[in-house]
Motif scaffolding. Structure first.
Motif, mmCIF file in Angstrom:
data_model
loop_
_atom_site.group_PDB
_atom_site.id
_atom_site.type_symbol
_atom_site.label_atom_id
_atom_site.label_comp_id
_atom_site.label_asym_id
_atom_site.label_seq_id
_atom_site.Cartn_x
_atom_site.Cartn_y
_atom_site.Cartn_z
ATOM 1 N N SER A 63 0.834 -1.207 0.000
ATOM 2 C CA SER A 63 0.000 0.000 0.000
ATOM 3 C C SER A 63 0.865 1.252 0.000
ATOM 4 O O SER A 63 1.926 1.287 0.628
ATOM 5 N N ILE B 291 1.112 4.610 1.674
ATOM 6 C CA ILE B 291 0.525 4.992 2.956
ATOM 7 C C ILE B 291 0.557 6.501 3.216
ATOM 8 O O ILE B 291 -0.318 7.023 3.902
ATOM 9 N N GLY C 202 5.797 4.124 1.251
ATOM 10 C CA GLY C 202 5.016 2.928 0.950
ATOM 11 C C GLY C 202 5.322 1.766 1.877
ATOM 12 O O GLY C 202 6.296 1.773 2.638
ATOM 13 N N GLU D 38 -3.177 -9.003 0.821
ATOM 14 C CA GLU D 38 -4.507 -8.393 0.868
ATOM 15 C C GLU D 38 -4.942 -8.131 2.308
ATOM 16 O O GLU D 38 -5.562 -7.104 2.605
ATOM 17 N N SER E 258 -3.144 -5.111 3.449
ATOM 18 C CA SER E 258 -3.679 -3.927 2.782
ATOM 19 C C SER E 258 -4.971 -3.463 3.443
ATOM 20 O O SER E 258 -5.180 -2.267 3.660
ATOM 21 N N ARG E 259 -5.847 -4.422 3.791
ATOM 22 C CA ARG E 259 -7.104 -4.053 4.450
ATOM 23 C C ARG E 259 -6.850 -3.488 5.843
ATOM 24 O O ARG E 259 -7.518 -2.544 6.283
ATOM 25 N N ALA F 188 -5.687 0.040 5.411
ATOM 26 C CA ALA F 188 -6.833 0.894 5.077
ATOM 27 C C ALA F 188 -7.640 1.229 6.323
ATOM 28 O O ALA F 188 -8.111 2.362 6.502
ATOM 29 N N GLY G 151 -3.376 5.226 1.838
ATOM 30 C CA GLY G 151 -3.955 3.895 1.792
ATOM 31 C C GLY G 151 -4.378 3.570 0.370
ATOM 32 O O GLY G 151 -5.059 4.374 -0.275
ATOM 33 N N SER G 152 -3.929 2.432 -0.157
ATOM 34 C CA SER G 152 -4.285 2.053 -1.523
ATOM 35 C C SER G 152 -4.238 0.537 -1.636
ATOM 36 O O SER G 152 -3.643 -0.144 -0.808
ATOM 37 N N SER G 153 -4.837 0.017 -2.685
ATOM 38 C CA SER G 153 -4.784 -1.413 -2.931
ATOM 39 C C SER G 153 -3.392 -1.786 -3.427
ATOM 40 O O SER G 153 -2.667 -0.934 -3.970
ATOM 41 N N PRO G 154 -2.984 -3.050 -3.261
ATOM 42 C CA PRO G 154 -1.686 -3.473 -3.800
ATOM 43 C C PRO G 154 -1.567 -3.215 -5.298
ATOM 44 O O PRO G 154 -0.511 -2.791 -5.779
ATOM 45 N N PHE H 252 -1.093 0.510 -5.921
ATOM 46 C CA PHE H 252 0.246 0.915 -5.502
ATOM 47 C C PHE H 252 1.292 0.441 -6.510
ATOM 48 O O PHE H 252 2.228 1.162 -6.838
#
Length: 315
Positions: free
Chosen positions: A111, A113, A245, A258, A261-262, A265, A286-289, A292
């Protein structure tokens, strides 16, 4: 909401029933030296991740440069050794030949960040009170103005090189061991300007020790609400920011990526975490893999083109 629930269920089904829950022991986060912005961000996030995942996240501070990346690139890909680092981590291979890791091959992005606006600041003795005046001054005194920076390829170095290239000016970069040393050199008048993180210079701007001209982000920043962007103040199209990151070693199972990542978030959605990051000059992202990973590809391509254009090399 239904789509999110289905996605979570699919991820849970992807993990064998016999697998140990993750994390099943304390997680090590490798980052830069203690006291810096990356260390502070890592510690803030570690608290949120500990609460979200029920295991302690321990900070492992290492010297800046390539050491943190080298350690994590060689770690077991089980999600228990992770990396939090700024853009220098993935920019170093663009300007050095001897980096002991490949930021694409050896890591799995988790992610983005933090995205922090870079602020263009000058010493009060410099007779430039706007971006246009600074460009005009630099053009009238080619090679005479100098700027403070960290290591070759650091965010503040690349921001200055991009400015030089787009404005068509010649300025000399003076390297320092870190952002703090560079800011001190600017305050003392050893150098004349710098592209610095908002948190490191805002207090000095408020008391008149430095003069801020603009922010380097594409849009005005709430972290520096009184400043125009460099793009709107005299250099259209200019954009640069400092980013941090979260990474895992390559071949870390996607389900663990995942899950992390959650959890990130969730952490950066916590108002208390957000406020702490903002107080350090960082905007929680915050972002999804996947997102990113795309960001890294775009940034690497962009800065590699600049490095080739102006011949940036640390070797």
């Amino acid at each position: 909401m239904r789509e999110i629930s289905c996605a979570v269920a699919a991820l849970l089904l992807a993990v064998p029933a016999s697998a140990q829950p993750y994390p099943d022991r304390p997680v090590r986060i490798v980052t830069a030296e203690a006291g810096g912005s990356q260390d502070v961000a890592a510690r803030i996030l570690a608290v949120g991740l500990t609460a979200a995942l029920g295991q302690q996240f321990i900070i492992d501070n290492r010297s800046s440069g390539v050491i943190p990346g080298e350690i994590v690139s060689r770690a077991k890909p089980d999600g228990h050794t992770l990396l939090i680092y700024a853009g220098t981590f993935w920019m170093q291979p663009l300007v050095r030949k001897s980096v002991p890791y490949d930021p694409v091959r050896d890591f799995a992005p988790i992610s983005l960040i933090i995205a922090s606006p870079t602020v263009l600041v000058v010493h009060p003795a410099l007779p430039a009170k706007s971006v246009k005046e600074l460009i005009a001054l630099a053009k009238s005194r080619p090679g005479e103005l100098n700027f403070a920076m960290g290591s070759v390829g650091a965010a503040n170095h690349l921001a200055a090189e991009l400015f030089k290239s787009m404005a068509g000016v010649d300025m000399l970069g003076i390297g320092y061991r870190g952002n703090g040393s560079a800011v001190n050199a600017l305050v003392s008048g050893q150098v004349q300007l710098m592209f610095a993180t908002a948190s490191s210079v805002t207090p000095l701007v408020r008391i008149g020790r430095l003069r801020a001209l603009a922010v380097a982000s594409a849009q005005p920043s709430p972290l520096a609400p009184d400043l125009p962007t460099i793009a709107s103040a005299g250099l259209p199209g200019y954009e640069s920011q400092s980013t941090t990151g979260f990474f895992a070693p390559a071949k870390t199972p996607p389900a663990l990526i995942e899950k992390m990542s959650r959890a990130i978030a969730e952490a950066v959605a916590d108002p208390e975490v957000v406020q702490k990051l903002v107080s350090q000059g960082g905007g929680a992202v915050g972002s999804s893999p996947k997102a990113f990973g795309e960001f890294l590809k775009n940034e690497s391509s962009r800065w590699l083109a600049l490095a080739k254009e102006v011949n940036i090399s640390a070797d």
